[in-house]
Design an enzyme around this catalytic site. Structure first.
Site, PDB file in Angstrom:
ATOM      1  N   GLU A 222      32.198  42.699  34.574  1.00  0.00           N
ATOM      2  CA  GLU A 222      32.779  41.532  35.059  1.00  0.00           C
ATOM      3  C   GLU A 222      33.177  41.362  36.571  1.00  0.00           C
ATOM      4  O   GLU A 222      34.065  42.177  36.714  1.00  0.00           O
ATOM      5  CB  GLU A 222      33.826  41.004  34.006  1.00  0.00           C
TER       6      GLU A 222
ATOM      7  N   ASP B 168      35.542  45.603  33.520  1.00  0.00           N
ATOM      8  CA  ASP B 168      36.195  44.249  34.210  1.00  0.00           C
ATOM      9  C   ASP B 168      36.822  44.606  35.215  1.00  0.00           C
ATOM     10  O   ASP B 168      38.080  45.230  35.167  1.00  0.00           O
ATOM     11  CB  ASP B 168      37.136  43.531  32.854  1.00  0.00           C
TER      12      ASP B 168
ATOM     13  N   LYS C 287      37.233  32.197  28.367  1.00  0.00           N
ATOM     14  CA  LYS C 287      38.523  32.390  27.997  1.00  0.00           C
ATOM     15  C   LYS C 287      38.962  30.736  27.779  1.00  0.00           C
ATOM     16  O   LYS C 287      39.281  30.221  28.638  1.00  0.00           O
ATOM     17  CB  LYS C 287      39.517  32.913  28.941  1.00  0.00           C
TER      18      LYS C 287
ATOM     19  N   ASP D 101      33.324  35.517  34.936  1.00  0.00           N
ATOM     20  CA  ASP D 101      34.686  35.483  34.384  1.00  0.00           C
ATOM     21  C   ASP D 101      35.513  34.456  35.223  1.00  0.00           C
ATOM     22  O   ASP D 101      35.403  33.183  34.739  1.00  0.00           O
ATOM     23  CB  ASP D 101      35.526  36.871  34.011  1.00  0.00           C
TER      24      ASP D 101
ATOM     25  N   LYS E 141      39.039  47.911  31.577  1.00  0.00           N
ATOM     26  CA  LYS E 141      39.746  47.342  32.828  1.00  0.00           C
ATOM     27  C   LYS E 141      39.643  48.288  33.943  1.00  0.00           C
ATOM     28  O   LYS E 141      40.326  49.323  33.833  1.00  0.00           O
ATOM     29  CB  LYS E 141      41.105  46.729  32.634  1.00  0.00           C
TER      30      LYS E 141
END
Length: 1733
Positions: A1240, A1214, A1291, A1263, A1184
Site C-alpha cells: 500500500e 503498508d 476506510k 489507500d 506496517k
C-alpha cells in the site's frame, strides 16, 4: 445634462384602436393614494422628515420638450438609486405576461409607497422566441407614445443578419420612464452624477440611446454633435435572450419635479394599453411581410454612420463608466436598429433599403420579356409572404427564377449542384426558422432528386415551397430533352400541387400572385408541409427582349404601391384561453384530474414557445415527466434554488429502466398525456402499448393520425400553448406518491449506473460523446442530431448540464426552473440522407451556434453538404462531430448481428469503408481534427466554440468496441433497475407503512455518547510507539431515533493522523443534533448512489464536502441502522434487498479477515507474532512498514516473516507514503522473493506509483490516495487503471462513509481490482457495519462478474483485524470473530454482525459524556437609550462563565435564531449569546413622542451600540467576543474599534467599515429610505421578494432551504420598526471606520464567502488598512486574518455553516491565551477553509 421624466401626453394624436382620455393633470382621473392610519403615520413621520433632505431639489423647473418634467442631476441620481425590482412568476405567453404586469401595477396602485420620489420595475420571464421586432412593427403610425425602438442583438464581428431571415433576437421598447440628455458642455459634476446613477444595484434595467447625436423632438431634427448623448429607460421593454425573454415595465416619479406618483402610474398604464392593443398574438404566425410593410410605413431615416448604444442603467457595479463624455462612446452598441421619436422623426440603420423597395415594384413594365416578368412576380410575392431564403440549383430552364431571386434586394440565396442536398438544406432552414424556404430547380431528374426531402418534409410537417422549372406543354411527351412528366410528381407527399401555365400576357399577372399566395397558405397552414408549384417556361430563358402586352398588369396598382401580398389569408381565432371550455375538453380535464398514476410524455417539440409551455405544464401537473431527446427538455440545466424535487420529476432514463422485466411489469400509468407525437425510444413506445387500456391523450397541432399501436383515447388538435393554458387554469391533484417515488428511485439508480460506467471507461466511447456534449455547449447553442445511432445515443445517454453558462445577469431572480438546449433532427422518415445539408440549413434558420452529431455513413451519404457548409451565409459557425466507426454500427446492436456471417455483415450491412474524412474536408477547405481520446475530444469541442470557423471533429471509433460497450451499459443498467426495484418495491409494499411522500420516516431526535476504550497496544497509525498500558481509542456513538421508536446507532471515530480533531468532530455532532430534528429520511438513502450527498444538501442544507468524513460515516451508519430497525431487517438487507433464498445463504455467509501486524520490534519477534496469527487461523497478514529510517530494516523483517509462515499465506505491507521513490525501490529490490500480495502506498508522490509498479514489478494498492480523490474520484482514479494496481484499501471513516466507499469499491471491481474494507480501530459497532458492508461488496462483485461473463473473483480478506487491538469495547457485548470450522480461517459471520447491530447496546462503563441537546435560555431585558426604551430578546446557551463569551449579532431581517445551529455546535466550549436587534424577532421598540425639531436618526448605529453595551454589561461584566453578520457585522466592527474595553475580539462575517465616498453614502441613504417606504406600503412579503432578488443573494437563492429562510423572515411583526432600522442603520448614515482600522487593537477575523466578490474585495482592503496601521505604529504582530469560506456567497453562516464553526472556534481558541490587547495569528494574509476539513 438633463434627466427627464416624460409625460405620456407629449405628441399624442388619437390611436386607431383605443381611445385614451386626456392625460393632462387637470383632467386626469386617478385613484387617490390611501390615507395612512394614525399609527402608521406616527411611526413614519420621523422617517419621512429625515428622508426629505435627501431628495431636496436644488433647481427644479418646467423646461422645454413639451410638457416634460425635468429633474436636475442630483435628484435624478437619487431617483435611479432607489429603483426596486419585483420579479413575477414566469408567464405562459407574452400576452399573459402583459396581463400579469397590469395586475401587479393595479395592486401597486392600490397600496402606493409613501415616498416623494421612487422608481419601480416589474418584470416577468416570458417565452424566448423572437417577438421584439414583431411588436415594434405592430405599433401604429399615429402612436401617441414615444420613443419606440427595436435594437438588434447581432454581434458586429459577423455579417449583419437580414431581417427577412428571421430568428433575430433584440429589444423592443416603448415610452421613456427617464430621459438622460447631455453634451460636452455638461459640468463635470453632472457627468459624475450620471456615472453614479448608472452604477447602482438593479440587474436588468438598461438605458438605450445615442452618443454624439443631438435629438430635438420639438423641432423634429437629429444631428451629429460631438460629445452629446441622449439615453432613455423605456416604460415597457421586451429583452430577448437565449432561452428566455424578459418583459418589464418601469415607472418613476418625483414630486419635486411636479411629476407625481399618480401620474407615473397612469402613464405606465397607458403605455401598457398601447403595447397590449398593438401586438401580434402568440397564437398567430407573424410573417416578414408585416415587418416589411411596417418599416415602410414609418418615415425612417437610414443613417449607416449612427450606432445605438445600450448600457446596464442600474447595474454597472461601481465601474467608472463616465469620467468624461468620451467614455460613453465605448458603451456596447449595435448598428442594426430603428427608433421613432415622433410621428415625423425616426432613424434606422441596416433595417431596410427603402430606395430599393420603392423601385422594385414600380418598373414591372421594364422587364425584357414575359418570362422575366412572371419570375419577378413570383419572387416578389414570395418575399412579401415572408419567404426570403432561396435554395437554387443550377439549370437552364430555371434561369428566369434564379436570376429574379438572386437579384432581389430582400432575398438571401444559396446554391448547390446537388438538388437532393439543396432540398434537405431547405428543410433545415425551415426547421430552424419555422418559415418555408424556396427551392428552385431545373426540369427533369433535377425535380426527382427532391423526392427524399419532400418525403421528410411531408412526414414531419415541415413547410417547403418547391418551384420547379419545366418545358412548356408543347414539349411534353414528344421526346424533348430533359423533359419528364412533372405534374403531381410528388404525389401525396405534397400538400398541394399547382401547375402554372407557361408565361403569357393573355393571362392577368394577378393569377401568378394569387397562386403563390394560395401555395404558401397551404404550405404553412395545419398540417404544414411541402407545396409544389410547377413553372413551365418557353424560350427565351435569358433577358432577351420579347414584346409583351402591359395589359396583363391590369389591377396591380394597389399591389405595386404597397408591400403587402396580393391576397391576405386571414384565420379567425377564438380568444386565447379556455374560458369557454368545450364539453370534450372538460372530459379531458376530468380524466387528468382523476389520474392516480399519471405520466407526462413530451415528444418532439421544435418551437421555443412550445417548449416553454410544456415546461410550465410539467411544473403544474407535478407528474413524472419523460422528455424525448427532441423535446428540448431532455438536455437542461436547473437553477438549483428552484425546488426541483417539489416541482419537477424528470425521468430521463426510462428507456434503460425498462430493460428490467420487473420494472416493465410494474410501470403502468393510468393516464398518459403525450405532447408531440414522435418518440425516439422503442422501449418507451412499447411501454405505452403495455399500459393500454388506459387514458392516453395525444396533443399535436395537426389532424393527422399518429397512433401506430392504436392506443390513443383522446386526440387533441391544438397547439401546446392552448392546451397548456387550459390545464394551467385547472386544479390538478398530486400524483400517487408511491408511483412518483418508485420511478424516481429507479431512474436515479439507472442514471448513476450509466454515468458511472461512461466515466469509468477511460477510452473514448460513443456513449461518452453523447453524454458529455451538453456539458461543453453554450446556452446560445443548438444541436442537430443524426439518425441511426447518434439520436439513440443522445436519447439514452445525454445528460443534464452540471453548470449553466448562461451569462444573463440576474437570471436567477426571474423564478425560472432551468435552461434548455434546443435539439432537432430529421425524424419524419428517419433516413440518413441529407443530414449534413439539413444541419447547415438549420444553423441558418435558427441563428444559433449549431453542433451537428452524425455517423460516418450519414456523413458520406451527404458529402455534397460540405459544399453548402463552405458557403457561410448569415449563420454562426458550426461544429460537426462525425462518429467514425467505419460502417453502420447500428446493425451490430440488432438481432441480425448474432445470426449472420461476419463477411456478410461487413459487406452488406455495415458497409465497412476506409474513406479518409480528413481528405474530404481538405478538398472542401473545411477545418478538420481527428480525436481518439476523451481529452482530445474535450479540447477540440472547447476550441471550436472559441473560433469563428466551421469545424469537423472526427471521433475515431470501432463497431465491435461500440457494440460491446453498449451491451455492457444495457446489462448493468438492467441490473441497477432490477436492484432498485427490489429495494424500493419491498419498501413501498409494506401495508402498515406510513409513507409520507417519498420519505421513509422522520427523525425524532439524535443523541451522542463520548467513549474512551483501552487498547492492548498503540494503533499502528501512531507516530511514536508508546506505553501499551495506557493506550486509548476515543470516539462517539450517535443514536438516531425515528418517530416510531426505531433506533439506529452509528460510530464516529476520527483518526488522529487525519485533519479531524475530537473537538471539531464534537462540534459537528452537536450541530447535527440541533439540525436533524424532524428531518425526513428519503427512501432513496439505502441506494447509496449519490442519495446521501443529495439528502445532506437538500434536507439538512449541508454541503457534502464540508462535513468531516468520520462524522458522515457515523451518520450514514446510524441512518441505515435506523431504517433497518424500522423495517425489522438488517443493515445488509436494506442495501440490497435479498430473496428468502439469499437470506438463508446469508446465515452461513462470512467475511474473511486480514490480521494486522505492527512491524516494530526485532525481525524474530515480528515473525513470531505473525506465526501466532497464522496459527489462530489468519490466512492474510498486513505488516506496517516505513516507520524505520532505513527501508532495508523493514525488508529484513519481512523476509523473516515470510520464512517463518511459509509461502501459502498472503502478505500485504503498508508503507503509508513514508518513502521516497528511491527508498521504495530499494525496499522492493530486497523483497522480490517474498511473494507480496501488494504494498500500500509505497511512495510519497502519487505520480510515482505507476512508475514504481513498472520498475519493480510489485503490485500496489491505493489507500491515502483515495482521500485525495473524493472531489472527483472517477477522474482522479483514471490514473490508476494500470494492472499493477491490484487493490484499493477503503476506510469508510476516512473517505466519508458508505456511499463514497461503495463508489470507490465499484470502480475497483469494475476494473478487476480488489476492494478491501479496512477499519480504523473502531469498536464492535463500526466493525459490525463493516462486516455487513464487506459482504454487500462481495455480492456486488459477483453480480459484476456475472454481468460481464467473467469467472467470479475469489473472496477478499478485509482489513478488520483491528478488533484484536480492543481491550475494551463500546458495545456491552463485543462482536465475536471466529474460526470457520470448514476452512479453519478466522472470519466474521455476516448473520452475527446483523444480529449485533439490531441488538446493539452501549457499554456505559466506557462512556465519559452523554449529550442529548441543550435547552436554550430565552429572556428579555429592557434597555433605555437616548430617551427611548427597548425590550431586547436574548437567547443563551452553553456553560456559565465570564471568560469565554460569544455574542452573536444577526443581519437585517434576521434574528438570533439564525445563529442557533452554530451556537449549539460551539456551546460545548463557550457561552453563546444571540441577541435580536431592535425591531427584529422578539425585540420590541417603544417609540418616543415625535419631536418636530428632531434632526438626527432615532436609531443610529451609535444608539444600537449603546444598547448593546448596556445589555452586554448586564449579561457579562467582563469582555466578550462578537460575531456579527452583515448589519450585525457593521455593529460588531464599530464596537471592536470604538468600544474595545468590552470586546476581546470580533468575527466580522460579510461586513464592511462603511462607505468612504460622500456621494456613495448619499445614494445608499436614498436606497435604504426608498426600500423602507416600500416595506411599509407594499408589505413584508413583496418586500422580501424584491430584497432577495438582488445579485448579493444569488448564492443564497441556490440554497435548498432558501424558502424556509424567507418564511422565517415573514414572522416579523414590527414592520414599521424594520423600516426604521433599514433607514436609520443604513450604511449611508454610518460614518466610515476605515481610518479607525489603522488603529485597531482588537483581534479581528474577517469571514467572507468565496462567491461574494464584493465583500472579498472589502475584506482584503480592510486587511491592508489594518496592516498599514500596524506598520505605522511599529507593531509587527498580526491582529487580523481573512477567512474565505468555499462554495457560498454573502450569507456565509446560512449557506455553509460547518466551516464557519471551525473558523469561529479556532479564533476563540486563540483568544484563550493570557490576557493581552493583541493576539498573534499564524498567517497575516488569507486562510482558505477547504471543503474537506
Amino acid at each position: 445634462m438633463k434627466i427627464i421624466l416624460p409625460q405620456n401626453h407629449t405628441l399624442f394624436p388619437a390611436l386607431p384602436l383605443i381611445s385614451f382620455p386626456s392625460p393632462t393633470r387637470s383632467h386626469r382621473s386617478v385613484s387617490p393614494r390611501p390615507r395612512l392610519s394614525a399609527a402608521n403615520f406616527n411611526a413614519l413621520r420621523s422617517l419621512h422628515r429625515r428622508r426629505n433632505p435627501e431628495f431636496k431639489v436644488i433647481q427644479s423647473s418646467l423646461k422645454g420638450e413639451g410638457d416634460t418634467m425635468i429633474l436636475e442631476a442630483e435628484d435624478a441620481e437619487l431617483l435611479l438609486a432607489t429603483c426596486i425590482t419585483r420579479a413575477l412568476p414566469p408567464a405562459l405567453t407574452l400576452e399573459v405576461g402583459l396581463h400579469n404586469i397590469k395586475d401587479a401595477i393595479d395592486e401597486f396602485e392600490s397600496n402606493p409607497p409613501r415616498s416623494s420620489s421612487g422608481m419601480y420595475r416589474f418584470q416577468v420571464a416570458v417565452p424566448p422566441s423572437s417577438k421584439a421586432l414583431n411588436w415594434f412593427c405592430c405599433q401604429p403610425e399615429s402612436s401617441g407614445l414615444f420613443p419606440q425602438f427595436f435594437l438588434s442583438k447581432e454581434k458586429d464581428n459577423q455579417a449583419l443578419r437580414p431581417l427577412s431571415l428571421g430568428g433575430l433576437r433584440g429589444v423592443f421598447g416603448i415610452g421613456a420612464t427617464v430621459l438622460i440628455k447631455g453634451s460636452s458642455s455638461s459640468a463635470l459634476g453632472e457627468l459624475s452624477s450620471l456615472k453614479r446613477c448608472l452604477s447602482v444595484d438593479s440587474t436588468f434595467v438598461k438605458a438605450y440611446g445615442f452618443v454624439d447625436v443631438d435629438v430635438d423632438i420639438e423641432s423634429s431634427f437629429m444631428k451629429h454633435v460631438k460629445g452629446s448623448f441622449y439615453l432613455f429607460i423605456p416604460k415597457i421593454e421586451l429583452n430577448e435572450f437565449e432561452g428566455i425573454s424578459i418583459l418589464a415595465a418601469t415607472l418613476a416619479w418625483s414630486d419635486s419635479s411636479h411629476y407625481t406618483y399618480e401620474e407615473a402610474v397612469q402613464s405606465n398604464k397607458l403605455a401598457l394599453d398601447q403595447a397590449s392593443h398593438h401586438f401580434w398574438p402568440t397564437t398567430q404566425r407573424f410573417h416578414i411581410k408585416f415587418i416589411r410593410s411596417s418599416l415602410r410605413k414609418f418615415n425612417v431615416l437610414e443613417d449607416e454612420n449612427t450606432r445605438m448604444v445600450y448600457m446596464n442603467a442600474l447595474s454597472m457595479g461601481g465601474k467608472d463608466l463616465v469620467n468624461d463624455a468620451m467614455e460613453l462612446k465605448e458603451l456596447p452598441s449595435t448598428c442594426q436598429f430603428s427608433v421613432r421619436f415622433s410621428p415625423t422623426l425616426a432613424i434606422a440603420n441596416n433595417m431596410c433599403q427603402l430606395d430599393l423597395l420603392s423601385r422594385m415594384c414600380c418598373h414591372l413594365q421594364d422587364h425584357p420579356n414575359i418570362n422575366s416578368l412572371w419570375a419577378s412576380l413570383i419572387i416578389e410575392e414570395c418575399s412579401r409572404l415572408g419567404l426570403t431564403y432561396f435554395c437554387i440549383a443550377p439549370g437552364s430552364r430555371s434561369s428566369p427564377l434564379a436570376v429574379a431571386a438572386s437579384t432581389h434586394p430582400l432575398t438571401t440565396c444559396i446554391a448547390c449542384f446537388d438538388e437532393r442536398s439543396l432540398a434537405f438544406h431547405a428543410i433545415g432552414y425551415a426547421r430552424g426558422s419555422h418559415k418555408p424556404a424556396v427551392v428552385i430547380t431545373s426540369s427533369g431528374t433535377a425535380v426527382s432528386n427532391l423526392l427524399p426531402a419532400v418525403v421528410e418534409a411531408s412526414q414531419d410537417f415541415v413547410p417547403l415551397l418547391l418551384l420547379t422549372a419545366d418545358r412548356p406543354p408543347e414539349l411534353q411527351d414528344v421526346g424533348a430533352n430533359q423533359s419528364i412528366n412533372q405534374v403531381n410528381h410528388f404525389g401525396s407527399f405534397v400538400r398541394f400541387f399547382y401547375g402554372l401555365p407557361a408565361p403569357t400576357d393573355d393571362i392577368p399577372a394577378r393569377m401568378v400572385l394569387t397562386t403563390l399566395d394560395s401555395a404558401v397558405y397551404w404550405a404553412t397552414s395545419t398540417p404544414s408541409g411541402p407545396v409544389h408549384v410547377n413553372c413551365p417556361f418557353r424560350e427565351p430563358l435569358d433577358n432577351s427582349s420579347r414584346h409583351w402586352m402591359l395589359s396583363c398588369l391590369s389591377g396591380l396598382d394597389f399591389w405595386m404601391s404597397s408591400a403587402q401580398p396580393f391576397t391576405n389569408y386571414i384565420q379567425v381565432h377564438n380568444s386565447h384561453g379556455c374560458g369557454n371550455t368545450t364539453s370534450e375538453m372538460a372530459e379531458v380535464l376530468e380524466v387528468i384530474q382523476g389520474a392516480n398514476q399519471g405520466l407526462l410524455l413530451i415528444g418532439a417539440t421544435h418551437r421555443e414557445d412550445d417548449i416553454w409551455a410544456a415546461l410550465l405544464l410539467a411544473k403544474h401537473l407535478s407528474w413524472p415527466v419523460v422528455a424525448d431527446i427532441l423535446s428540448g427538455l431532455r438536455l437542461r440545466k436547473y437553477l438549483t434554488y428552484f425546488d426541483i424535487e417539489e416541482d419537477f420529476l424528470f425521468i430521463d432514463h426510462l428507456d434503460h429502466s425498462l430493460l428490467s422485466n420487473s420494472v416493465r411489469c410494474w410501470t403502468h400509468a393510468d393516464v398518459i398525456v403525450q405532447i408531440g407525437s414522435r418518440i425516439t425510444s422503442k422501449r418507451i413506445s412499447q411501454m405505452l402499448e403495455d399500459c393500454f387500456p388506459c387514458s392516453h391523450i395525444l396533443v399535436e397541432n395537426h389532424p393527422n393520425r399518429h397512433d401506430p399501436s392504436h392506443i390513443i383515447t383522446h386526440r387533441i388538435h391544438s397547439t401546446i400553448i392552448k392546451f397548456a393554458d387550459c390545464l394551467l387554469k385547472g386544479c390538478i391533484p398530486q400524483n400517487n406518491n408511491k408511483w412518483c417515488g418508485f420511478l424516481q428511485a429507479v431512474d436515479r439508480m439507472v442514471a448513476w449506473e450509466i454515468s458511472f460506467l461512461i466515466h469509468s471507461e477511460y477510452s473514448l466511447t460513443e456513449p461518452y460523446v453523447a453524454h458529455m456534449i451538453p456539458e461543453v455547449l453554450q446556452c446560445e447553442s443548438a444541436i442537430f442530431v443524426g439518425n441511426s445511432m447518434p439520436i439513440r445515443d443522445a436519447d439514452m445517454y445525454g445528460r443534464n448540464w452540471t453548470q449553466c453558462n448562461n451569462k444573463i445577469s440576474g437570471i436567477s431572480s426571474l423564478k425560472l426552473p432551468h435552461h434548455w438546449i434546443q435539439v432537432t433532427g430529421n425524424r419524419g422518415a428517419s433516413g440518413i440522407d441529407g443530414l449534413l445539408s439539413t444541419a447547415v440549413g438549420f444553423a441558418v434558420g435558427c441563428n444559433k451556434r449549431v453542433f451537428c452529431v452524425i455517423g460516418d455513413v450519414s456523413f458520406l451519404h451527404d458529402t455534397n453538404g460540405l459544399a453548402l457548409l463552405t458557403q457561410r451565409i448569415y449563420r454562426k459557425p458550426m461544429t460537426i462531430i462525425v462518429i467514425n466507426n467505419h460502417g453502420g454500427a447500428i446493425f451490430s446492436l440488432l438481432p441480425i448481428a448474432d445470426k449472420t456471417d461476419q463477411r456478410v455483415l461487413d459487406q452488406y450491412f455495415y458497409t465497412s469503408h476506409d474513406v479518409l474524412i480528413e481528405n474530404l474536408c481538405l478538398a472542401h477547405g473545411v477545418k478538420h481534427v481527428q480525436v481518439r481520446t476523451r481529452m482530445e475530444l474535450q479540447d477540440a469541442l472547447s476550441t471550436s466554440q472559441q473560433e469563428e470557423v466551421d469545424w469537423i471533429v472526427e471521433v475515431e471509433s470501432s463497431i465491435d468496441v461500440n457494440a460491446t460497450f453498449h451491451s455492457k451499459l444495457k446489462c448493468f443498467a438492467c441490473q441497477a433497475a432490477e436492484n432498485a426495484f427490489r429495494i424500493v418495491s419491498s419498501r413501498l409494499s409494506i401495508s402498515d407503512y406510513n409513507l409520507d411522500g417519498i420519505f421513509l420516516g422522520e427523525i425524532c431526535k439524535m443523541e451522542s455518547s463520548f467513549y474512551r476504550i483501552q487498547l492492548y497496544a498503540p494503533p499502528t497509525s501512531a507516530s511514536v510507539y508508546g506505553d501499551s498500558t495506557n493506550c486509548y481509542r476515543e470516539g462517539y456513538i450517535i443514536a438516531l431515533f425515528l418517530e416510531d421508536g426505531s433506533v439506529g446507532f452509528g460510530e464516529v471515530a476520527p483518526l488522529e493522523i487525519d485533519k479531524e480533531s475530537l473537538i471539531g468532530v464534537e462540534e459537528q455532532i452537536r450541530f447535527l443534533i440541533h439540525l436533524i430534528r424532524q428531518t425526513k429520511i428519503s427512501h432513496l438513502l439505502p441506494l447509496l448512489k449519490g442519495s446521501f450527498s443529495s439528502w445532506l444538501w437538500n434536507s439538512l442544507g449541508i454541503l457534502p464536502g464540508s462535513i468531516f468524513p468520520s462524522v458522515r460515516c457515523g451518520l450514514e451508519m446510524a441512518i441505515l441502522n435506523a431504517i433497518a430497525a424500522k423495517e425489522d431487517s438488517s443493515f445488509l438487507n436494506i442495501l440490497r434487498h435479498e430473496t428468502a433464498r439469499e437470506e438463508s445463504s446469508e446465515r452461513s455467509s462470512s467475511v474473511q479477515i486480514s490480521a494486522l501486524v505492527d512491524s516494530i520490534g526485532t525481525p524474530t519477534d515480528v515473525a513470531e507474532i505473525a506465526a501466532t496469527l497464522v496459527g489462530e487461523g489468519f490466512d492474510t497478514l498486513k505488516l506496517k512498514v516505513g516507520r524505520r529510517s532505513d527501508p532495508m530494516e523493514d525488508a529484513i523483517v519481512l523476509q523473516e516473516v515470510r520464512r517463518k509462515i511459509g509461502p501459502h499465506i498472503n502478505i500485504r505491507v503498508d508503507a503509508n507514503r513514508k518513502w521516497t521513490y528511491k527508498k521504495a525501490v530499494q525496499f522492493a529490490s530486497a523483497v522480490m522473493n517474498c511473494k507480496l500480495q501488494y504494498i500500500e502506498e509505497p511512495v510519497c508522490d502519487e505520480d510515482d506509483m505507476i512508475k514504481f509498479c513498472e520498475e519493480t514489478g510489485l503490485h500496489i494498492a491505493l489507500d491515502e490516495t483515495l482521500v485525495d480523490s473524493l472531489e472527483n474520484p472517477l477522474e482522479m482514479l483514471s490514473k490508476f487503471t494500470h494492472s499493477g494496481v491490484v487493490a484499493v484499501v477503503i476506510k469508510p471513516s476516512v473517505i466519508g462513509g458508505f456511499e463514497n466507499a461503495a463508489l470507490i469499491a465499484r470502480w475497483a471491481q469494475q476494473h478487476g481490482k480488489m476492494a478491501v474494507i479496512s477499519a480504523t480501530y473502531e469498536s464492535s459497532l463500526g466493525l459490525s457495519a463493516y462486516v455487513q458492508f464487506s459482504h454487500y461488496l462481495e455480492v456486488q462483485n459477483t453480480d459484476i462478474c456475472t454481468a460481464m461473463n467473467m469467472d467470479t473473483s475469489p473472496s477478499v480478506a478485509h482489513g478488520l483485524g483491528t478488533y484484536r487491538w480492543l481491550k475494551e469495547d463500546a458495545a456491552a457485548e463485543p462482536l465475536k470473530f471466529k474460526q470457520n470450522p470448514h476452512t479453519d480461517f478466522i472470519e466474521a459471520s455476516v448473520h452475527d454482525a446483523g444480529c449485533f447491530l439490531r441488538k446493539f447496546q452501549i457499554n456505559q462503563k466506557v462512556i465519559l459524556q452523554n449529550f442529548t441537546g441543550e435547552q436554550i435560555n430565552v429572556y428579555q431585558l429592557k434597555i433605555d437609550s437616548e430617551g427611548s426604551s427597548f425590550v431586547i430578546n436574548v437567547q443563551e446557551i452553553g456553560p456559565s462563565n465570564e471568560r469565554n463569551v460569544l455574542v452573536f449579532l444577526h443581519g437585517f431581517l434576521g434574528t438570533g435564531e439564525d445563529w442557533m445551529p452554530i451556537m449549539k455546535a460551539i456551546s460545548g466550549s463557550a457561552r453563546c449569546i444571540a441577541i435580536d436587534l431592535p425591531a427584529h424577532g422578539g425585540s420590541k421598540m417603544q417609540y418616543p413622542g415625535i419631536r418636530e425639531s428632531a434632526q438626527e436618526p432615532g436609531l443610529s448605529i451609535e444608539v444600537v451600540v449603546d444598547i448593546l453595551e448596556k445589555l452586554i454589561h448586564h449579561i457579562n461584566p467582563g469582555k466578550v467576543s462578537l460575531v456579527g453578520y452583515s448589519m450585525g457585522a457593521r455593529i460588531a466592527l464599530h464596537m471592536a474599534l470604538r468600544c474595545s474595553a468590552k470586546v476581546a475580539g470580533a468575527v466580522i462575517v460579510s461586513g464592511s467599515p462603511g462607505l468612504k465616498d460622500v456621494s456613495a453614502r448619499k445614494i445608499s441613504r436614498a436606497k435604504s429610505d426608498s426600500r423602507a417606504s416600500f416595506l411599509v406600503s407594499g408589505g413584508l412579503e413583496h418586500f422580501l421578494d424584491a430584497w432577495y432578488d438582488g445579485a448579493l443573494w444569488n448564492s443564497l437563492r441556490d440554497h435548498p432551504h432558501f424558502k424556509q429562510i424567507v418564511a422565517r423572515r415573514l414572522q416579523h411583526d414590527d414592520i414599521n420598526g424594520l423600516a426604521r432600522v433599514l433607514s436609520d442603520l443604513s450604511a449611508g448614515r454610518q460614518l466610515p471606520l476605515w481610518e479607525d482600522l489603522r488603529h485597531c487593537k482588537v483581534p479581528l477575523m474577517l469571514v467572507v464567502g468565496e462567491k461574494d466578490a464584493k465583500y472579498r474585495r472589502i475584506a482584503q482592503k480592510m486587511l491592508q488598512e489594518i496592516n498599514h496601521g500596524s506598520r505605522s505604529v511599529n507593531d509587527t504582530q498580526v491582529i487580523c486574518e481573512v477567512v474565505e469560506i468555499p462554495n457560498c456567497g454573502h450569507a456565509v453562516h446560512l449557506e455553509n455553516p460547518l466551516p464557519v464553526i471551525h473558523a469561529v472556534r479556532r479564533f476563540v481558541n486563540k483568544l484563550k491565551a493570557p490576557d493581552s490587547d493583541r493576539r498573534e495569528f499564524p498567517d497575516p494574509s488569507k486562510i482558505l477553509i477547504e471543503d474537506s476539513l
